[in-house]
Each structure stands twice: as structure tokens, then as C-alpha cells.
Design an enzyme around this catalytic site. Structure first.
Site, PDB file in Angstrom:
ATOM      1  CB  VAL A 110      29.586 -17.187   9.906  1.00  0.00           C
ATOM      2  CG1 VAL A 110      30.016 -15.741   9.764  1.00  0.00           C
ATOM      3  CG2 VAL A 110      29.125 -17.775   8.569  1.00  0.00           C
ATOM      4  CE1 TYR A 114      21.361 -16.614  -0.469  1.00  0.00           C
ATOM      5  CE2 TYR A 114      19.221 -15.992  -1.377  1.00  0.00           C
ATOM      6  CZ  TYR A 114      20.426 -15.636  -0.788  1.00  0.00           C
ATOM      7  OH  TYR A 114      20.698 -14.310  -0.519  1.00  0.00           O
ATOM      8  CE  LYS A 125      20.609 -15.121   2.783  1.00  0.00           C
ATOM      9  NZ  LYS A 125      21.496 -14.377   3.693  1.00  0.00           N
ATOM     10  CB  THR A 163      27.381  -7.655  -4.162  1.00  0.00           C
ATOM     11  OG1 THR A 163      26.473  -8.754  -4.247  1.00  0.00           O
ATOM     12  CG2 THR A 163      26.767  -6.525  -3.343  1.00  0.00           C
TER      13      THR A 163
HETATM   14  P1  NDP Z   1      29.156 -11.088  -1.419  1.00  0.00           P
HETATM   15  O1  NDP Z   1      29.335 -12.468  -1.936  1.00  0.00           O
HETATM   16  O2  NDP Z   1      29.655  -9.950  -2.234  1.00  0.00           O
HETATM   17  O3  NDP Z   1      29.747 -10.968   0.056  1.00  0.00           O
HETATM   18  C1  NDP Z   1      29.542 -11.953   1.019  1.00  0.00           C
HETATM   19  C2  NDP Z   1      30.781 -12.075   1.861  1.00  0.00           C
HETATM   20  O4  NDP Z   1      30.579 -13.114   2.843  1.00  0.00           O
HETATM   21  C3  NDP Z   1      32.008 -12.491   1.041  1.00  0.00           C
HETATM   22  O5  NDP Z   1      33.150 -11.778   1.431  1.00  0.00           O
HETATM   23  C4  NDP Z   1      32.097 -13.974   1.362  1.00  0.00           C
HETATM   24  O6  NDP Z   1      33.372 -14.561   1.139  1.00  0.00           O
HETATM   25  C5  NDP Z   1      31.728 -13.944   2.830  1.00  0.00           C
HETATM   26  N1  NDP Z   1      31.498 -15.281   3.346  1.00  0.00           N
HETATM   27  C6  NDP Z   1      31.022 -16.364   2.696  1.00  0.00           C
HETATM   28  N2  NDP Z   1      31.018 -17.432   3.483  1.00  0.00           N
HETATM   29  C7  NDP Z   1      31.510 -17.039   4.693  1.00  0.00           C
HETATM   30  C8  NDP Z   1      31.774 -17.690   5.916  1.00  0.00           C
HETATM   31  N3  NDP Z   1      31.545 -19.013   6.075  1.00  0.00           N
HETATM   32  N4  NDP Z   1      32.263 -16.970   6.944  1.00  0.00           N
HETATM   33  C9  NDP Z   1      32.529 -15.656   6.796  1.00  0.00           C
HETATM   34  N5  NDP Z   1      32.327 -14.972   5.649  1.00  0.00           N
HETATM   35  C10 NDP Z   1      31.825 -15.672   4.601  1.00  0.00           C
HETATM   36  O7  NDP Z   1      27.585 -10.940  -1.190  1.00  0.00           O
HETATM   37  P2  NDP Z   1      26.633  -9.701  -0.784  1.00  0.00           P
HETATM   38  O8  NDP Z   1      27.406  -8.597  -0.190  1.00  0.00           O
HETATM   39  O9  NDP Z   1      25.719  -9.449  -1.913  1.00  0.00           O
HETATM   40  O10 NDP Z   1      25.770 -10.456   0.322  1.00  0.00           O
HETATM   41  C11 NDP Z   1      25.611 -10.026   1.668  1.00  0.00           C
HETATM   42  C12 NDP Z   1      24.374 -10.669   2.229  1.00  0.00           C
HETATM   43  O11 NDP Z   1      23.213 -10.221   1.515  1.00  0.00           O
HETATM   44  C13 NDP Z   1      24.360 -12.195   2.136  1.00  0.00           C
HETATM   45  O12 NDP Z   1      23.828 -12.763   3.312  1.00  0.00           O
HETATM   46  C14 NDP Z   1      23.411 -12.458   0.961  1.00  0.00           C
HETATM   47  O13 NDP Z   1      22.827 -13.714   1.027  1.00  0.00           O
HETATM   48  C15 NDP Z   1      22.429 -11.331   1.134  1.00  0.00           C
HETATM   49  N6  NDP Z   1      21.672 -10.978  -0.066  1.00  0.00           N
HETATM   50  C16 NDP Z   1      22.313 -10.596  -1.225  1.00  0.00           C
HETATM   51  C17 NDP Z   1      21.583 -10.245  -2.330  1.00  0.00           C
HETATM   52  C18 NDP Z   1      22.223  -9.791  -3.610  1.00  0.00           C
HETATM   53  O14 NDP Z   1      21.506  -9.637  -4.612  1.00  0.00           O
HETATM   54  N7  NDP Z   1      23.510  -9.522  -3.665  1.00  0.00           N
HETATM   55  C19 NDP Z   1      20.102 -10.292  -2.329  1.00  0.00           C
HETATM   56  C20 NDP Z   1      19.547 -10.690  -1.060  1.00  0.00           C
HETATM   57  C21 NDP Z   1      20.306 -11.027   0.016  1.00  0.00           C
HETATM   58  P3  NDP Z   1      33.540 -15.714  -0.041  1.00  0.00           P
HETATM   59  O15 NDP Z   1      33.911 -15.013  -1.270  1.00  0.00           O
HETATM   60  O16 NDP Z   1      34.633 -16.617   0.467  1.00  0.00           O
HETATM   61  O17 NDP Z   1      32.248 -16.440  -0.194  1.00  0.00           O
END
Ligand code: NDP
Length: 249
Positions: A63, A154, A158, A189
Site C-alpha cells: 500500500v 501508531y 490512525k 488477529t
Molecule cells: P493483521 O496483522 O492480522 O493483518 C494486516 C494485514 O495487512 C497483514 O496481512 C499484513 O501483512 C498486511 N500488510 C501490512 N503491511 C502492508 C502493506 N504495506 N501493504 C499491504 N498489506 C500490508 O492485522 P488486523 O487484521 O488485526 O488489522 C487490520 C486493520 O485493523 C489494521 O489497519 C489495524 O491497524 C487495524 N486495527 C487492528 C486492531 C486489532 O486489535 N487487531 C485494533 C484496531 C485497529 P504483514 O504480515 O506483511 O504485515
């Protein structure tokens, strides 16, 4: 079939919340483009959706890379003819108080979490215009609403997502393009495992919710489904907080 006929691009869709959104959107009739940097996992989720009878393709998308964005949007249009929905879900989390945060760490977090959302919005809007409207859903965090005890960068990234969403909403409303942010609380997650790596920290995350539990990826996917669908046609520039009541107290 709440998304019948719609085409959605979801970033960070190889696992976690993005994968849950991709599965749910496909079940509800959307054609889904899953994008991530985890190619093997992302391809597997797309294949699983297709096996279940849904329409899904996987594209590699960092991204932070503008060329990747152009290619991903082109791939959505060449596979499914248009783009109606963008979920800017990809994100990273790194620990660090202000004094412990290096400028590289700051740039990494702002790059993926904030600039990534900006580049995605910029790449998708021209296609949404052609489609006659669209819905941009930006995954922020409760850390985009209130300060964070654990990560300054972070939280800042956000917070940037929260206000970029509102600017997008008011700048493109006249063209039928809506933009809203989702603010998840603690969600189970891989990222969750980084934020609460042990039983004590997990218990204290649970303790900060009113509903006394960690949320699931599905809890967020249902919120995203509402914002993606026409049921939310009067909703733009809003903040959907899905946090078990963490920030209500
Ligand atoms: P995960 O880490 O499980 O999933 C995030 C995904 O994004 C991973 O597959 C990750 O790959 C990918 N990713 C990271 N960097 C990039 C990049 N540069 N380009 C494309 N993809 C990328 O996290 P969640 O599913 O929990 O998070 C989803 C969203 O929710 C995020 O924006 C997070 O900040 C937000 N969030 C999550 C919370 C939580 O408690 N889990 C709470 C509040 C918000 P890789 O493994 O390579 O990093």
C-alpha cells in the site's frame, strides 16, 4: 445478498480482518479483489472464496507503493469491469512511547497506515467516479480517537486516517462517493497477538472493554459490510466505533 453487483478491493486481505471482510463481502454477492503483500496466504483466501462459489482474485499490493496501487485498481477493473468499494484495511503496529520511537519507525507506521490510505483513496476515486459513486472504508482504530499507552506513532497514524476520511467524505460527496472510518478496539488477529503477547496484557485489554471480551475479525467485517452496502447511503464522514465499549468509559 447485500452487495450484489458490487466490486470491492480490500487491502491487507490475506489474513485477519481483511480476510474476514473478503469472505463476508463475497457471501453477500460482491466480486472481491484481495490485496496484500502476503501473496501465498492471499492467493489461498481468494481460492477458498472461489471454491465456495464466490468471485475473487488476488493481487500483490504494497500500500505504500503508488505503482502497485495503479496496477491493483487496473486489475479490479479488468477482472470485474468497475470498482465500487475500497476497504483500506492494511496496517502495521509497532510498540514505542515517544522517546523510544525512532524516526524510521515513525516513517514506517505513517507510510503504511496513513500514506497507504491516502494513495489508495487517490487511486480508487477516478474509477468510483466512472461507476457513478462508491464507498471508501478506512480502518482506523480506537487509537485514532484517544491516545495510546503503548504506541505513539501508531496512534498518530490512525488519527491521520480519521481526518483524511472526513476530508474525502466532504470533497467527493457531490459525486456519490462516501467515506467512513471504522475504529476497532482489541480484535483477535495476528496483530492482536503482537499488541497483547501474554495472558496478562490480554486480560488487561479485555478489562478495558465494557463487554468483557476481545472482539473478532467478524465483528469488524459486519460493520464494514454495512458501510459498503447501500443501507448506509446517508452515512459519510462518520466514525463507526466497534470496541466493546472501550472508549465509552
Ligand atoms: P493483521 O496483522 O492480522 O493483518 C494486516 C494485514 O495487512 C497483514 O496481512 C499484513 O501483512 C498486511 N500488510 C501490512 N503491511 C502492508 C502493506 N504495506 N501493504 C499491504 N498489506 C500490508 O492485522 P488486523 O487484521 O488485526 O488489522 C487490520 C486493520 O485493523 C489494521 O489497519 C489495524 O491497524 C487495524 N486495527 C487492528 C486492531 C486489532 O486489535 N487487531 C485494533 C484496531 C485497529 P504483514 O504480515 O506483511 O504485515
Amino acid at each position: 445478498m447485500r452487495l450484489q453487483g458490487k466490486v470491492a478491493l480490500i487491502t491487507g486481505a490475506a489474513r485477519g480482518q481483511g480476510a474476514a471482510e473478503a469472505r463476508l463481502f463475497a457471501q453477500e454477492g460482491a466480486k472481491v479483489v484481495l490485496a496484500d503483500v502476503l501473496d501465498q496466504e492471499g492467493t489461498a483466501v481468494a481460492a477458498e472464496i472461489a471454491e465456495a462459489g464466490g468471485d475473487a482474485v488476488y493481487v500483490h499490493l504494497d500500500v505504500t507503493n503508488e505503482d502497485d496501487w495503479d496496477a491493483a485498481v487496473r486489475s479490479a477493473v479488468s477482472s470485474f469491469e468497475k470498482l465500487d468499494i475500497l476497504v483500506n484495511n492494511a496496517g502495521i503496529w509497532r510498540k514505542g512511547h515517544v522517546l523510544e520511537t525512532s524516526s524510521e519507525q515513525w516513517d514506517d507506521l505513517m507510510g503504511v497506515n496513513a500514506k497507504g490510505v491516502f494513495l489508495g483513496t487517490k487511486a480508487a476515486i477516478p474509477e468510483m467516479r466512472k461507476a457513478g459513486g462508491g464507498s471508501v472504508i478506512n480502518i482506523s482504530s480506537t487509537a485514532g480517537l484517544v491516545g495510546s499507552r503503548t504506541s505513539a506513532a501508531y496512534s498518530a497514524s490512525k488519527g491521520a486516517v480519521r481526518l483524511l476520511t472526513k476530508s474525502t467524505a466532504i470533497q467527493y460527496a457531490a459525486e456519490g462517493i462516501r467515506a467512513n472510518s471504522i475504529h476497532p478496539g482489541p480484535i483477535d488477529t495476528d496483530m492482536g497477538d503482537q499488541v497483547w503477547p501474554d495472558a496478562d496484557s490480554r486480560e488487561s485489554a479485555v478489562g478495558r472493554t465494557a463487554l468483557a471480551r476481545i472482539g473478532t475479525a467478524q465483528d469488524i467485517a459486519y460493520g464494514a459490510l454495512y458501510l459498503a452496502s447501500d443501507e448506509s447511503s446517508f452515512v459519510t464522514g462518520s466514525e463507526l466505533v466497534i470496541d466493546g465499549g472501550s472508549t465509552a468509559q
